[in-house]
Scaffold this active site. Structure first.
Site: not given
Ligand code: ISJ
Length: 435
Positions: A183, A230
């Protein structure tokens, strides 16, 4: 690194109603506004009485060492004794060790706090400086008449144009197919400028973020401003908590919160909790947080399955981890140990960081790094700097960021759409989208 000055700190209880953000004076340098707010409670301050900039792989350790020296030399009178009263530093750290953007710990001159109906003001001066003449309560009597007025802004492409983003995602999927990473989280930026070339005021932006994104932490530290859903780590009285998000789906439309009734088989939430792609992405992130927290905890609770966190524009898969601390580490040390989680970097971490460096075509700066505050006991809150923008050094433009986790099953066009959804928070707060 500058030596830590000797500080005098006093926190007094005050009565305060209404929005703390309305007390930020317009003449304050927007890069000196500090904020950590959730549903009206939290901390709002300004001015810099002491600060340190760090960089490189030791950016967390160097900041922590400076903080220890500052705290040990400070004379603190704190009649409030709540988390966030007394001596408090705000911090914002670069995502990557190689970033040219410095990481910062800063102590504001004035800090207003509110928690569960109790409010206080903390003032800080250096040894030898007089206390400000006004009683702290007078600060709260003022309100900024310009808070509702947004600056006129225009948006331009960032480092990689939106049209080229699906191509970047395809290259990431190839690297996953080749087995280099499982990932990787890739992000893009856009740049927003003041139409008349003036300084962008942050207080109105913060107010709009706070009103619309109640389930997030609205933050500002050294010009980095946003509303993150988060929580990397919260440390309070020996308990550590972390909210892990990964796995995202767009809300079907702007139906108001809280919880919409289920919409049957087409409900996006149902799709999210049954999507193997999103559940896999989420599991990587939970594993990276629990592996980093476990060595610090005598007991750690990791939920078996995620729940759906509802934000105005997107749904996320979320897991709340809780642990009992055994290591005595400060909240900042925990944040350093947790950073970067697979929610913002990928798996395995080092390979993912390398792919980010090669494919993103930009320096993330402090986006996706830890942002938050810490008090004299080491307790504090550190979020991940998401749904945010960074005010430029000349204060006339803001770089907005958004990214998403890429796994083998990711669709490049859907990933572009996801970054657009995540940019909505800042675009809305900056007045670039209709209310
Ligand atoms: C990377 C981001 O968000 C992150 C990535 C996410 C995802 O890939 O689903 C969800 C929440 C965050 O952990 C961002 O908001 O820029």
């Amino acid at each position: 690194m500058s030596p830590a000055p000797r500080l005098r700190v006093r926190s007094v209880a005050v009565d305060v109603t209404g929005d703390l953000l309305t007390r930020i004076p317009d003449e304050v340098d927007p890069r000196e506004v500090v904020t950590w707010l959730r549903e009206g409670d939290g901390l709002v301050g300004w001015g810099t009485v002491a600060s340190v900039s760090t960089s490189g792989v030791d950016r967390f350790e160097d900041a922590e060492r400076w903080w220890e020296a500052l705290r040990d030399a400070a004379a603190v009178e704190d009649e409030v004794r709540l988390p966030g009263s007394g001596l408090v530093a705000f911090g914002s750290f670069a995502f990557a060790a190689g970033s040219t953007d410095p990481s910062v710990l800063t102590v504001p001159r004035v800090l207003m706090g509110r928690r569960d109906g109790l409010a206080w003001v903390t003032q800080v001066v250096t040894e030898g400086e007089p206390w400000p003449p006004d009683h702290p309560a007078e600060l709260l009597g003022r309100s900024n008449p310009m808070l509702g007025t947004l600056d006129p802004l225009i948006e331009a492409e960032g480092s990689v144009p939106a049209s080229a983003w699906p191509g970047v995602i395809s290259r990431a999927v190839e690297r996953i197919d080749d087995g280099e990473v499982e990932k990787v989280v890739l992000a893009r930026d856009v740049v927003v400028r003041h139409r008349e070339g003036r300084v962008v005021r942050l207080a109105p932006v913060l107010e709009r973020l706070e009103k619309r994104y109640a389930a997030t932490w609205t933050f500002a530290v050294a010009g980095l401003v946003g509303a993150t859903p988060e929580m990397l780590v919260r440390l309070q009285a020996g308990r550590a908590r972390s909210r892990v998000l990964a796995g995202t789906i767009r809300r079907s439309n702007g139906i108001p919160l809280p919880s919409e009734p289920a919409q049957g088989p087409n409900d996006p939430r149902l799709h999210l909790v049954t999507s193997t792609k999103d559940l896999d992405e989420h599991a990587f992130a939970v594993r990276s947080v629990s592996a980093a927290l476990a060595p610090h905890c005598s007991e750690l609770h990791v939920p078996e399955a995620p729940y759906v966190l509802e934000l105005p524009d997107v749904y996320h898969l979320a897991s709340d981890l809780t642990g009992t601390m055994a290591s005595g580490a400060t909240s900042l040390r925990l944040a350093a140990a947790l950073h970067p989680t697979a929610a913002v970097c990928g798996t395995p971490t080092e390979a993912a960081a390398r792919v980010i460096g090669e494919l993103e075509g930009m320096d993330r700066g402090r986006y996706a790094g830890p942002v938050g505050w810490m008090d004299g006991s080491g307790d504090g809150d550190w979020g991940i700097a998401l749904r945010c923008g960074e005010l430029s050094a000349d204060r006339r433009s803001v770089r907005l960021f958004a990214g998403g986790g890429i796994v083998a099953a990711s669709d490049p066009e859907a990933e572009l759409a996801e970054t657009e959804m995540k940019l909505t928070a800042m675009r809305h707060a900056l007045g670039l989208l209709a209310p």
